[in-house]
Design a protein around this motif. Structure first.
Motif, PDB file in Angstrom:
ATOM      1  N   ARG A 162      10.100  -5.405 -19.581  1.00 22.42           N
ATOM      2  CA  ARG A 162       8.683  -5.149 -19.862  1.00 22.42           C
ATOM      3  C   ARG A 162       8.030  -4.311 -18.775  1.00 22.42           C
ATOM      4  N   GLU A 163       8.759  -3.331 -18.277  1.00 25.50           N
ATOM      5  CA  GLU A 163       8.194  -2.444 -17.260  1.00 25.50           C
ATOM      6  C   GLU A 163       8.726  -1.030 -17.441  1.00 25.50           C
ATOM      7  N   VAL A 164       7.813  -0.072 -17.421  1.00 30.98           N
ATOM      8  CA  VAL A 164       8.135   1.356 -17.413  1.00 30.98           C
ATOM      9  C   VAL A 164       7.774   1.887 -16.035  1.00 30.98           C
ATOM     10  N   VAL A 165       8.616   2.762 -15.500  1.00 32.10           N
ATOM     11  CA  VAL A 165       8.380   3.341 -14.176  1.00 32.10           C
ATOM     12  C   VAL A 165       8.118   4.835 -14.316  1.00 32.10           C
ATOM     13  N   ALA A 166       7.116   5.323 -13.609  1.00 39.56           N
ATOM     14  CA  ALA A 166       6.844   6.758 -13.528  1.00 39.56           C
ATOM     15  C   ALA A 166       7.001   7.196 -12.082  1.00 39.56           C
ATOM     16  N   GLY A 167       7.924   8.106 -11.830  1.00 41.58           N
ATOM     17  CA  GLY A 167       8.085   8.666 -10.500  1.00 41.58           C
ATOM     18  C   GLY A 167       7.275   9.937 -10.378  1.00 41.58           C
ATOM     19  N   VAL A 168       6.333   9.984  -9.440  1.00 49.19           N
ATOM     20  CA  VAL A 168       5.435  11.134  -9.334  1.00 49.19           C
ATOM     21  C   VAL A 168       5.471  11.699  -7.922  1.00 49.19           C
ATOM     22  N   ASP A 169       5.238  13.020  -7.839  1.00 44.89           N
ATOM     23  CA  ASP A 169       5.225  13.683  -6.528  1.00 44.89           C
ATOM     24  C   ASP A 169       3.846  14.210  -6.161  1.00 44.89           C
ATOM     25  N   LEU A 170       2.828  13.854  -6.984  1.00 42.77           N
ATOM     26  CA  LEU A 170       1.429  14.220  -6.735  1.00 42.77           C
ATOM     27  C   LEU A 170       1.183  15.724  -6.827  1.00 42.77           C
ATOM     28  N   THR A 171       2.033  16.449  -7.535  1.00 41.85           N
ATOM     29  CA  THR A 171       1.782  17.841  -7.878  1.00 41.85           C
ATOM     30  C   THR A 171       1.383  17.894  -9.352  1.00 41.85           C
ATOM     31  N   PRO A 176       2.490  15.621 -16.954  1.00 41.15           N
ATOM     32  CA  PRO A 176       3.254  15.296 -18.174  1.00 41.15           C
ATOM     33  C   PRO A 176       4.082  14.030 -18.022  1.00 41.15           C
ATOM     34  N   VAL A 177       4.558  13.743 -16.816  1.00 36.99           N
ATOM     35  CA  VAL A 177       5.311  12.501 -16.577  1.00 36.99           C
ATOM     36  C   VAL A 177       4.400  11.295 -16.807  1.00 36.99           C
ATOM     37  N   LEU A 178       3.196  11.334 -16.260  1.00 38.32           N
ATOM     38  CA  LEU A 178       2.262  10.226 -16.429  1.00 38.32           C
ATOM     39  C   LEU A 178       1.834  10.068 -17.880  1.00 38.32           C
ATOM     40  N   ALA A 179       1.603  11.175 -18.573  1.00 42.24           N
ATOM     41  CA  ALA A 179       1.217  11.101 -19.979  1.00 42.24           C
ATOM     42  C   ALA A 179       2.303  10.412 -20.796  1.00 42.24           C
ATOM     43  N   TYR A 180       3.549  10.818 -20.574  1.00 47.38           N
ATOM     44  CA  TYR A 180       4.672  10.217 -21.305  1.00 47.38           C
ATOM     45  C   TYR A 180       4.823   8.746 -20.944  1.00 47.38           C
ATOM     46  N   VAL A 195       5.352   5.136  -9.061  1.00 47.34           N
ATOM     47  CA  VAL A 195       6.023   5.182  -7.771  1.00 47.34           C
ATOM     48  C   VAL A 195       5.867   6.556  -7.141  1.00 47.34           C
ATOM     49  N   HIS A 196       5.386   6.564  -5.913  1.00 47.44           N
ATOM     50  CA  HIS A 196       5.417   7.790  -5.106  1.00 47.44           C
ATOM     51  C   HIS A 196       6.175   7.468  -3.832  1.00 47.44           C
ATOM     52  N   ALA A 197       7.331   8.094  -3.670  1.00 43.68           N
ATOM     53  CA  ALA A 197       8.156   7.870  -2.479  1.00 43.68           C
ATOM     54  C   ALA A 197       7.933   9.007  -1.501  1.00 43.68           C
ATOM     55  N   HIS A 198       7.817   8.657  -0.261  1.00 43.45           N
ATOM     56  CA  HIS A 198       7.562   9.683   0.756  1.00 43.45           C
ATOM     57  C   HIS A 198       8.228   9.271   2.059  1.00 43.45           C
ATOM     58  N   ARG A 199       8.616  10.228   2.823  1.00 44.38           N
ATOM     59  CA  ARG A 199       9.103   9.964   4.166  1.00 44.38           C
ATOM     60  C   ARG A 199       8.827  11.186   5.026  1.00 44.38           C
ATOM     61  N   LEU A 200       8.529  10.959   6.281  1.00 42.49           N
ATOM     62  CA  LEU A 200       8.202  12.055   7.183  1.00 42.49           C
ATOM     63  C   LEU A 200       9.467  12.795   7.595  1.00 42.49           C
ATOM     64  N   ARG A 223      -5.008   9.735  -3.731  1.00 48.47           N
ATOM     65  CA  ARG A 223      -4.504  10.835  -4.557  1.00 48.47           C
ATOM     66  C   ARG A 223      -3.757  10.309  -5.772  1.00 48.47           C
ATOM     67  N   LEU A 224      -3.034   9.217  -5.591  1.00 48.78           N
ATOM     68  CA  LEU A 224      -2.294   8.628  -6.699  1.00 48.78           C
ATOM     69  C   LEU A 224      -3.249   8.119  -7.778  1.00 48.78           C
ATOM     70  N   ARG A 225      -4.297   7.413  -7.378  1.00 45.75           N
ATOM     71  CA  ARG A 225      -5.271   6.910  -8.355  1.00 45.75           C
ATOM     72  C   ARG A 225      -5.979   8.052  -9.062  1.00 45.75           C
ATOM     73  N   ASP A 226      -6.241   9.119  -8.325  1.00 43.30           N
ATOM     74  CA  ASP A 226      -6.877  10.278  -8.940  1.00 43.30           C
ATOM     75  C   ASP A 226      -5.952  10.926  -9.971  1.00 43.30           C
ATOM     76  N   ALA A 227      -4.654  10.936  -9.680  1.00 36.74           N
ATOM     77  CA  ALA A 227      -3.689  11.575 -10.582  1.00 36.74           C
ATOM     78  C   ALA A 227      -3.576  10.845 -11.908  1.00 36.74           C
ATOM     79  N   TYR A 228      -3.582   9.512 -11.879  1.00 31.79           N
ATOM     80  CA  TYR A 228      -3.370   8.789 -13.137  1.00 31.79           C
ATOM     81  C   TYR A 228      -4.661   8.289 -13.788  1.00 31.79           C
ATOM     82  N   GLY A 229      -5.801   8.550 -13.158  1.00 33.19           N
ATOM     83  CA  GLY A 229      -7.065   8.029 -13.674  1.00 33.19           C
ATOM     84  C   GLY A 229      -7.363   8.421 -15.101  1.00 33.19           C
ATOM     85  N   ARG A 230      -7.152   9.677 -15.434  1.00 28.68           N
ATOM     86  CA  ARG A 230      -7.473  10.146 -16.792  1.00 28.68           C
ATOM     87  C   ARG A 230      -6.605   9.459 -17.850  1.00 28.68           C
TER      88      ARG A 230
END
Length: 300
Positions: A162-171, A176-180, A195-200, A223-230
């Motif tokens: 009962r979980e779908v995962v969306a991997g996003v890079d904030l570009t 389209p990934v979030l919409a799907y 999920v947004h994965a990052h490392r320096l 930025r993540l909340r802004d990306a998926y808000g719509r």
């Protein structure tokens, strides 16, 4: 013209991996209220050399292909009697025909590895080539091993977690990934983990510049909340979980996929000539995920 328009399109070669893809595609077609179109490529011209007149072996290949399509239709209709199923046998390569049909299909589905693949490959060449070339979403259905027999497939459910995962890079490629992913979660009544994965960069860490990781993650979360808000406004019933992970994206998404029913990622790759290809992250996730993976790119 085959019944491909807006259908869920799936390729099969009769292998266990292809059967899993047909089962997944039938279930998704039922969820979305769409028809299912099953394609099998019959290779009757060895080494691309026309055989004239056709040999008995070519006829046997044709009979075998019809049997594969009958089995796929029976599997799909047994799982989802309400789904309209059409089939098609072609003599074109499977990658070419799925690419051509994907222009009019809703999504394209393939198994992660079919007949003829090297056992050591984590994902087959057909799956990778279709995911890199086809228009719209491409779902590669990962299996659980060669001992997963037909009975297990008949009883298998694709919504156990009962979980779908969306991997996003904030570009912009994330949209389209979030919409799907939002639509997939809404249809399944599932939670959506974004999920947004990052490392320096190690060179940056080793420099004299200080890094406020708390401030960095605060900024990324905003930025993540802004990306998926719509998309949340379109699907207010979907429960959303944000995951900011300090890790390589492939590692993070592969690990997250252990408890996911579906992982949606972008493609991101580009050939210098402009052709769409798989990026390194999508390529890595297709090799190492433990669940079906949807590679989502915007249609041209």
């Amino acid at each position: 013209m085959p019944e491909v328009l807006e259908a869920v399109l799936v390729g099969t070669d009769g292998s266990p991996g292809a059967e899993r893809a047909v089962a997944w595609a039938a279930d998704d077609a039922a969820l979305r209220g769409r028809p299912l179109h099953v394609v099998h490529a019959v290779e009757t011209w060895p080494f691309d050399i026309p055989v004239v007149p056709p040999t008995p072996g070519a006829y046997r290949l044709g009979d075998n292909g019809r049997g594969i399509l009958r089995a796929a239709r029976d599997l799909a209709q047994a799982r989802q009697p309400g789904v309209r199923v059409s089939t098609e046998a072609v003599t074109t390569g499977i990658v070419t025909i799925l690419h051509d049909h994907s222009e009019g299909a809703y999504e394209t589905v393939v198994g992660h590895r079919g007949h003829g693949g090297f056992a050591g490959l984590l994902a087959g060449s057909v799956a990778l080539r279709v995911a890199g070339r086809a228009a719209g979403p491409v779902v590669v259905v990962r299996g659980t091993g060669p001992d997963w027999d037909r009975r297990a497939l008949d009883e298998h459910r694709w919504d156990a977690h009962r979980e779908v995962v969306a991997g996003v890079d904030l570009t912009d490629a994330s949209y389209p990934v979030l919409a799907y992913a939002f639509e997939a979660a809404a249809l399944r009544g599932a939670r959506l983990r974004i999920v947004h994965a990052h490392r320096l960069d190690p060179a940056f860490v080793q420099s004299r510049y200080g890094v406020d990781l708390t401030e960095l993650e605060y900024t990324l979360a905003a930025r993540l909340r802004d990306a998926y808000g719509r998309f949340r406004q379109l699907h207010p019933s979907v429960e959303v979980v944000e995951s900011l992970v300090r890790d390589h994206p492939v590692q993070a998404l592969a690990e997250t996929s252990r408890s996911a029913d579906l992982v949606a990622i972008g493609a991101r790759g580009r050939h210098p000539a402009g052709a769409a290809l798989l990026g390194s992250v999508s390529h890595g996730v297709l090799h190492h995920a433990h669940s079906p993976v949807a590679v989502v790119r915007p249609r041209e």
